[in-house]
Structure formats: structure tokens, C-alpha cells
Design an enzyme around this catalytic site. Sequence first.
Site, short mmCIF file in Angstrom:
data_model
loop_
_atom_site.label_atom_id
_atom_site.label_comp_id
_atom_site.label_asym_id
_atom_site.label_seq_id
_atom_site.Cartn_x
_atom_site.Cartn_y
_atom_site.Cartn_z
N GLY A 1 2.93 -1.29 4.37
CA GLY A 1 2.87 0.16 4.15
C GLY A 1 4.22 0.71 3.77
O GLY A 1 4.65 0.63 2.62
N GLY A 2 4.93 1.30 4.74
CA GLY A 2 6.18 1.99 4.46
C GLY A 2 7.21 1.16 3.73
O GLY A 2 7.91 1.66 2.83
N GLU B 1 -5.29 -5.00 10.61
CA GLU B 1 -4.30 -3.94 10.84
C GLU B 1 -4.56 -3.29 12.20
O GLU B 1 -5.42 -2.42 12.31
CB GLU B 1 -4.35 -2.90 9.72
CG GLU B 1 -5.75 -2.55 9.22
CD GLU B 1 -5.82 -1.19 8.58
OE1 GLU B 1 -4.80 -0.72 8.08
OE2 GLU B 1 -6.90 -0.58 8.62
N HIS C 1 -9.58 0.76 5.09
CA HIS C 1 -8.32 1.03 5.80
C HIS C 1 -8.59 1.99 6.96
O HIS C 1 -9.45 2.87 6.87
CB HIS C 1 -7.30 1.63 4.84
CG HIS C 1 -5.91 1.65 5.38
ND1 HIS C 1 -5.48 2.60 6.27
CD2 HIS C 1 -4.85 0.82 5.17
CE1 HIS C 1 -4.21 2.36 6.58
NE2 HIS C 1 -3.81 1.29 5.92
N GLY D 1 2.62 2.75 11.43
CA GLY D 1 3.43 3.96 11.37
C GLY D 1 3.84 4.52 12.71
O GLY D 1 4.25 5.67 12.81
N SER E 1 2.89 -2.34 10.42
CA SER E 1 4.35 -2.14 10.44
C SER E 1 5.10 -3.44 10.16
O SER E 1 6.08 -3.78 10.82
CB SER E 1 4.80 -1.56 11.79
OG SER E 1 4.26 -0.27 11.98
N GLU F 1 -7.13 4.49 7.99
CA GLU F 1 -7.02 5.92 7.66
C GLU F 1 -8.28 6.42 6.98
O GLU F 1 -8.71 7.56 7.21
CB GLU F 1 -5.78 6.13 6.78
CG GLU F 1 -4.49 5.89 7.55
CD GLU F 1 -3.29 5.56 6.68
OE1 GLU F 1 -2.22 5.29 7.24
OE2 GLU F 1 -3.43 5.56 5.43
N ASN G 1 0.86 -1.19 0.00
CA ASN G 1 0.00 0.00 0.00
C ASN G 1 0.89 1.23 0.00
O ASN G 1 1.49 1.58 1.01
CB ASN G 1 -0.90 -0.01 1.24
CG ASN G 1 -1.77 1.23 1.35
OD1 ASN G 1 -1.89 2.01 0.40
ND2 ASN G 1 -2.38 1.43 2.51
N TRP G 2 0.98 1.89 -1.15
CA TRP G 2 1.85 3.07 -1.28
C TRP G 2 1.28 4.29 -0.58
O TRP G 2 1.97 5.29 -0.41
CB TRP G 2 2.08 3.39 -2.75
CG TRP G 2 2.88 2.36 -3.50
CD1 TRP G 2 3.33 1.16 -3.04
CD2 TRP G 2 3.31 2.45 -4.87
NE1 TRP G 2 4.02 0.50 -4.03
CE2 TRP G 2 4.02 1.26 -5.16
CE3 TRP G 2 3.16 3.42 -5.87
CZ2 TRP G 2 4.59 1.03 -6.42
CZ3 TRP G 2 3.72 3.18 -7.12
CH2 TRP G 2 4.44 2.00 -7.38
N LYS G 3 0.01 4.23 -0.19
CA LYS G 3 -0.67 5.37 0.43
C LYS G 3 -0.52 6.63 -0.46
O LYS G 3 -0.47 6.50 -1.68
CB LYS G 3 -0.17 5.58 1.86
CG LYS G 3 -0.34 4.32 2.71
CD LYS G 3 -0.13 4.56 4.18
CE LYS G 3 -0.34 3.26 4.96
NZ LYS G 3 -0.25 3.46 6.41
#
Length: 255
Positions: free
Chosen positions: A237-238, A170, A98, A176, A216, A100, A12-14
Site C-alpha cells: 500500500g503506502g 491482508e 480489498h 495503515g 503494512s 476497504e 496498490n496506489w489506492k
Amino acid sequence: MPSSRTRLIAGNWKMNNDVPAAKELAEALVEKVPAGNGVEVVICPPTIDLACTSHKIADSAIKLGAQNVYWEEKGAYTGETSCSMLKSVNAEYCIIGHSERRDYFKETDADENKKAKALIAAGITPIFCCGESLETREAGEHVAFVTAQIRAGLEGVAIESADQLVIAYEPIWAIGTGKTATAADAQEVCGAIRATLVEIFGEELASGIRVLYGGSAKPENIAGFLAEEDVDGALVGGASLKADDFAAMVEKAGE
């Protein structure tokens, strides 16, 4: 993990990477991500990058996913993206629910339910996200909270095969923040998710639906999660923004 469930690593590049950066990362992933190791790989760029990323991965084993969708087919919904638009760029997956989206944009279980139904009808596999806050976990209500999200979000959803749906657990407190759930933490909730899927879809279908961990996840910790019975991969994610890290996670998933 039953052999019938193919491990899945989804990135997931967000809201990262403009078009030139997306092309560069996609090219690097095609070069570095191992192919033929039995792991399904999906990358989910921002909407603006879907077309160019689709082109870059077209001749690879990497599949394309989106980060959001709207349930209506077309119309006066400024800023939204329909299932048919996602199909036109060869998106096979789409993240919904998600944390977010639920937190920042106030999406509800009812919204995710409509999205799930629209995606499945369009032949796109939802990656349905669920998860609890630190407050909910510390209150000991995390399993009840997450399984309630599953029941509400999938109410009335019908599937004929297990590959029509993916669940991503999640824990919000581990996204994050530098905090990470333990493998046992992940298994506790993923096992409860699987049991809830059995209630909804029956044993045969539920046993084939993949449940991912998404808090994470990194090359250093992914093996521990994948060793658990009900963890079938990761929503990354990251680490998905770094080709070497993402490729390393795919490689470990294939071991």
C-alpha cells in the site's frame, strides 16, 4: 518456496495521485525498479490513471493492474468499469475484495465471486484479497474466517493454470495502522489459504497459485515475510507511492 512460483510485488496506489502525479510516479518506477531479477512487478493505480500509467510503463517489465471492476460487460452501471475497459488499457491484473471495498462499500463474498469469474473469463488475473479484523483475530477465529472468505469468493470459479489467480492475505488490523503481523502470523494464514486452495483446485494447481502478504509491508520487513514457505510476495500500500521504497522491495524479493 517452490521455484515454479515467481515472486510478485504488487503496488496498490489506492485513491492517490492525479494524472500528472501518476505519470511522474510511473516514470520514476520505470527508472528505479530493477528489471531481470526474476520478480514480477505490478502497479495498480486509480481508474482515472490507468491509461496514462499504461502508456508510461509500456516499454518496461512493469505490468498494469486495476483496483476494482464490475462483472457486467456494459450497460447502465454509472461509475463502474468493465473487464473490456480494463483490457483496452492493457491491464493484466485487478484487485478484488480489498478490505476497504468490503468495509466502506459493503461488498460481499457473492460480489467478489462474480468479479473473479468475470475477470478470469476476460483473461485478467484477479488479486483476490481476504483478511480478518482485530476482533476476529483476538477471538482465535482468524483462520476459519479467512478460509471461509476463500471458499465463498471462489465458489464455482474454474481455472486451467495457476497464473490465472493470485490471493492476497491482508490482516485488516495491520493496514495503515502501523501494526504489522509477524512472519509467523502471515505463514499461519497463508498456509491455511494454500490448504483451502488444494481443496478447491487440487494439489497441482494450488501449489502454483501465488499467495501475497498485504499488511503494512515495507522494505524493512518484507524479507522476513518472503522467507516463509507460503508467502510468495506482497501487496504493497503506502510504500508503493514512494518509488525508492517500492524499488527496494522488488530488489529484496529478488535476493
